[in-house]
Design a protein around this motif. Structure first.
Motif, PDB file in Angstrom:
ATOM      1  N   THR A  39      13.577  10.050  43.690  1.00 15.38           N
ATOM      2  CA  THR A  39      12.280  10.457  44.227  1.00 15.38           C
ATOM      3  C   THR A  39      11.651  11.430  43.226  1.00 15.38           C
ATOM      4  OG1 THR A  39      11.161  11.418  46.144  1.00 15.38           O
ATOM      5  CG2 THR A  39      13.331  12.335  45.569  1.00 15.38           C
ATOM      6  N   ARG A  40      10.654  12.199  43.665  1.00 19.48           N
ATOM      7  CA  ARG A  40       9.982  13.124  42.759  1.00 19.48           C
ATOM      8  C   ARG A  40      10.278  14.550  43.180  1.00 19.48           C
ATOM      9  NH1 ARG A  40       8.985  10.075  38.651  1.00 19.48           N
ATOM     10  NH2 ARG A  40       7.737  11.775  37.824  1.00 19.48           N
ATOM     11  N   ASP A  41      10.534  15.402  42.202  1.00 23.06           N
ATOM     12  CA  ASP A  41      10.690  16.826  42.466  1.00 23.06           C
ATOM     13  C   ASP A  41       9.363  17.350  43.020  1.00 23.06           C
ATOM     14  OD1 ASP A  41      10.598  19.710  42.042  1.00 23.06           O
ATOM     15  OD2 ASP A  41      12.391  19.482  40.810  1.00 23.06           O
ATOM     16  N   PRO A  42       9.355  17.934  44.230  1.00 22.29           N
ATOM     17  CA  PRO A  42       8.082  18.348  44.844  1.00 22.29           C
ATOM     18  C   PRO A  42       7.381  19.466  44.091  1.00 22.29           C
ATOM     19  CG  PRO A  42       9.951  19.146  46.134  1.00 22.29           C
ATOM     20  CD  PRO A  42      10.506  18.208  45.112  1.00 22.29           C
ATOM     21  N   LEU A  43       8.111  20.230  43.266  1.00 24.58           N
ATOM     22  CA  LEU A  43       7.493  21.327  42.521  1.00 24.58           C
ATOM     23  C   LEU A  43       7.061  20.914  41.117  1.00 24.58           C
ATOM     24  CD1 LEU A  43       9.790  24.362  43.461  1.00 24.58           C
ATOM     25  CD2 LEU A  43       7.525  23.804  44.353  1.00 24.58           C
ATOM     26  N   TYR A  44       7.883  20.113  40.444  1.00 28.32           N
ATOM     27  CA  TYR A  44       7.635  19.825  39.032  1.00 28.32           C
ATOM     28  C   TYR A  44       7.242  18.380  38.757  1.00 28.32           C
ATOM     29  CZ  TYR A  44       9.662  24.410  38.377  1.00 28.32           C
ATOM     30  OH  TYR A  44       9.910  25.759  38.450  1.00 28.32           O
ATOM     31  N   GLY A  45       7.386  17.508  39.743  1.00 22.98           N
ATOM     32  CA  GLY A  45       6.982  16.123  39.561  1.00 22.98           C
ATOM     33  C   GLY A  45       7.929  15.303  38.720  1.00 22.98           C
ATOM     34  N   THR A  46       9.074  15.861  38.346  1.00 23.81           N
ATOM     35  CA  THR A  46      10.058  15.138  37.543  1.00 23.81           C
ATOM     36  C   THR A  46      10.962  14.310  38.456  1.00 23.81           C
ATOM     37  OG1 THR A  46      11.408  17.141  37.593  1.00 23.81           O
ATOM     38  CG2 THR A  46      10.045  16.780  35.640  1.00 23.81           C
ATOM     39  N   PRO A  47      11.663  13.319  37.916  1.00 22.54           N
ATOM     40  CA  PRO A  47      12.559  12.520  38.759  1.00 22.54           C
ATOM     41  C   PRO A  47      13.635  13.387  39.407  1.00 22.54           C
ATOM     42  CG  PRO A  47      12.213  11.453  36.637  1.00 22.54           C
ATOM     43  CD  PRO A  47      11.621  12.821  36.517  1.00 22.54           C
ATOM     44  N   MET A  48      13.971  13.074  40.652  1.00 15.47           N
ATOM     45  CA  MET A  48      15.001  13.802  41.378  1.00 15.47           C
ATOM     46  C   MET A  48      15.962  12.802  42.009  1.00 15.47           C
ATOM     47  SD  MET A  48      14.627  16.914  44.126  1.00 15.47           S
ATOM     48  CE  MET A  48      13.919  15.932  45.447  1.00 15.47           C
ATOM     49  N   CYS A  49      17.250  12.980  41.704  1.00  4.54           N
ATOM     50  CA  CYS A  49      18.282  12.066  42.177  1.00  4.54           C
ATOM     51  C   CYS A  49      18.894  12.592  43.478  1.00  4.54           C
ATOM     52  CB  CYS A  49      19.360  11.915  41.099  1.00  4.54           C
ATOM     53  SG  CYS A  49      20.782  10.943  41.623  1.00  4.54           S
ATOM     54  N   ILE A  50      18.826  11.778  44.528  1.00  5.33           N
ATOM     55  CA  ILE A  50      19.458  12.116  45.803  1.00  5.33           C
ATOM     56  C   ILE A  50      20.639  11.165  45.990  1.00  5.33           C
ATOM     57  CG2 ILE A  50      19.175  12.337  48.289  1.00  5.33           C
ATOM     58  CD1 ILE A  50      16.190  12.753  47.804  1.00  5.33           C
ATOM     59  N   PRO A  51      21.866  11.647  45.793  1.00  2.47           N
ATOM     60  CA  PRO A  51      23.025  10.757  45.874  1.00  2.47           C
ATOM     61  C   PRO A  51      23.356  10.385  47.307  1.00  2.47           C
ATOM     62  CG  PRO A  51      23.740  13.011  45.482  1.00  2.47           C
ATOM     63  CD  PRO A  51      22.247  13.031  45.423  1.00  2.47           C
ATOM     64  N   PHE A  52      23.865   9.175  47.493  1.00  2.00           N
ATOM     65  CA  PHE A  52      24.331   8.735  48.795  1.00  2.00           C
ATOM     66  C   PHE A  52      25.792   9.124  48.966  1.00  2.00           C
ATOM     67  CE2 PHE A  52      21.252   4.845  48.868  1.00  2.00           C
ATOM     68  CZ  PHE A  52      20.189   5.719  48.972  1.00  2.00           C
ATOM     69  N   SER A  53      26.147   9.505  50.162  1.00  2.00           N
ATOM     70  CA  SER A  53      27.532   9.758  50.508  1.00  2.00           C
ATOM     71  C   SER A  53      27.924   8.769  51.590  1.00  2.00           C
ATOM     72  CB  SER A  53      27.718  11.195  51.017  1.00  2.00           C
ATOM     73  OG  SER A  53      29.004  11.383  51.550  1.00  2.00           O
ATOM     74  N   LYS A  54      28.907   7.922  51.306  1.00  2.00           N
ATOM     75  CA  LYS A  54      29.276   6.879  52.264  1.00  2.00           C
ATOM     76  C   LYS A  54      29.725   7.472  53.593  1.00  2.00           C
ATOM     77  CE  LYS A  54      30.547   3.442  48.789  1.00  2.00           C
ATOM     78  NZ  LYS A  54      31.636   2.608  48.232  1.00  2.00           N
TER      79      LYS A  54
END
Length: 274
Positions: free
Chosen positions: A244-259
């Motif tokens: 997704t996008r970092d809400p402050l800097y607009g850079t890519p942000m990785c949100i990992p899934f946990s099974k």
């Protein structure tokens, strides 16, 4: 001309190849971050760029010239490296540590000079350590200690600085403090900075150029937007995620899934009664 370049570079420990036939170009005056899973070879690659590890095959170019053909002092005037977890002798002061950055310029004919003094003073000021100059390094906080080591590399006066996991063992506040410092050095002094980072989101926030190391080579390189994809994370880190996008800097942000969390998130929580 690129700051650093590899041509068909192969690195190994014993018979085991860590990097194979790698062609890589590090852009000048930018921040480049190496990412990859543990054991992928990113730190090995960084050490080889500083001539701390001899290639099995291939060549490394520093400012367009083979680094192997340059003298140790000549390399040290153009490139500085801060290894992971450096330690200082007990009782060594911040000033004494930073002065060690001037070793490439010392000789029997040229002792401590006004230029040496100016560079040390400037490095202390840039890292906000002037008031702590006479304090022992081992008495400092983790963030202050890391700034002292960075000050030593700044005093070396090189255009290119390599850092192996400079935020390791630091809490979040000190991580940001160190990365902000490096970002400002790049912005205000056009230092070429190459570093290894584990945190993908911080890599995206601070890097101009990202190199994803995987399977003895480079899986992807380019801007954070080009490199930080769900496919890359799946392939390099064997992990599912959402980008997704970092809400402050607009850079890519990785949100990992946990099974396990995905499995239990939908389940009703049990009330615990005393």
């Amino acid at each position: 001309m690129h700051a650093l370049e590899t041509r068909q570079l192969t690195l190994s420990y014993g018979e085991r190849n860590i990097i194979e036939a790698l062609d890589l170009r590090i852009p000048r005056w930018q921040i480049t971050v190496f990412i990859g899973s543990n054991g992928s070879g990113k730190s090995t690659l960084l050490r080889s760029l500083a001539r701390l590890l001899k290639p099995k095959q291939g060549a490394i170019l520093l400012d367009g010239e083979s680094i192997a053909k340059q003298s140790t002092k000549e390399v040290a005037k153009r490139l500085a490296i801060l290894p992971q977890g450096p330690t200082a002798p007990e009782g060594l002061t911040v000033l004494q540590l930073v002065k060690q950055g001037r070793y490439p310029y010392q000789s029997w004919l040229q002792q401590w000079s006004e230029e040496d003094e100016r560079m040390v003073t400037k490095a202390l000021a840039a890292t906000q350590l002037t008031e702590l100059a006479n304090q022992p390094v081992d008495s400092l906080s983790g963030g202050q200690r890391q700034r002292a080591w960075i000050a030593m590399t700044l005093a070396q006066g090189t255009e290119t600085i390599l850092l192996d996991e400079p935020t390791t063992y630091l809490d979040m506040a000190h991580q940001i403090e160190i990365l902000d410092l490096l970002y400002e050095l790049n912005r205000t002094e056009q230092r070429t900075i190459v570093m290894v980072l584990h945190d993908l989101n911080l890599a995206c926030r601070y890097a101009h150029h990202i190199v994803a190391v995987h399977n003895r080579s480079v899986y992807a390189e380019g801007s954070p937007d080009a490199v930080m994809t769900e496919e890359m994370v799946r392939h390099v880190f064997q992990m599912e995620c959402q980008i997704t996008r970092d809400p402050l800097y607009g850079t890519p942000m990785c949100i990992p899934f946990s099974k396990s969390r995905l499995t239990t998130a939908a389940e009703p929580r049990q009330m615990v009664h005393a």
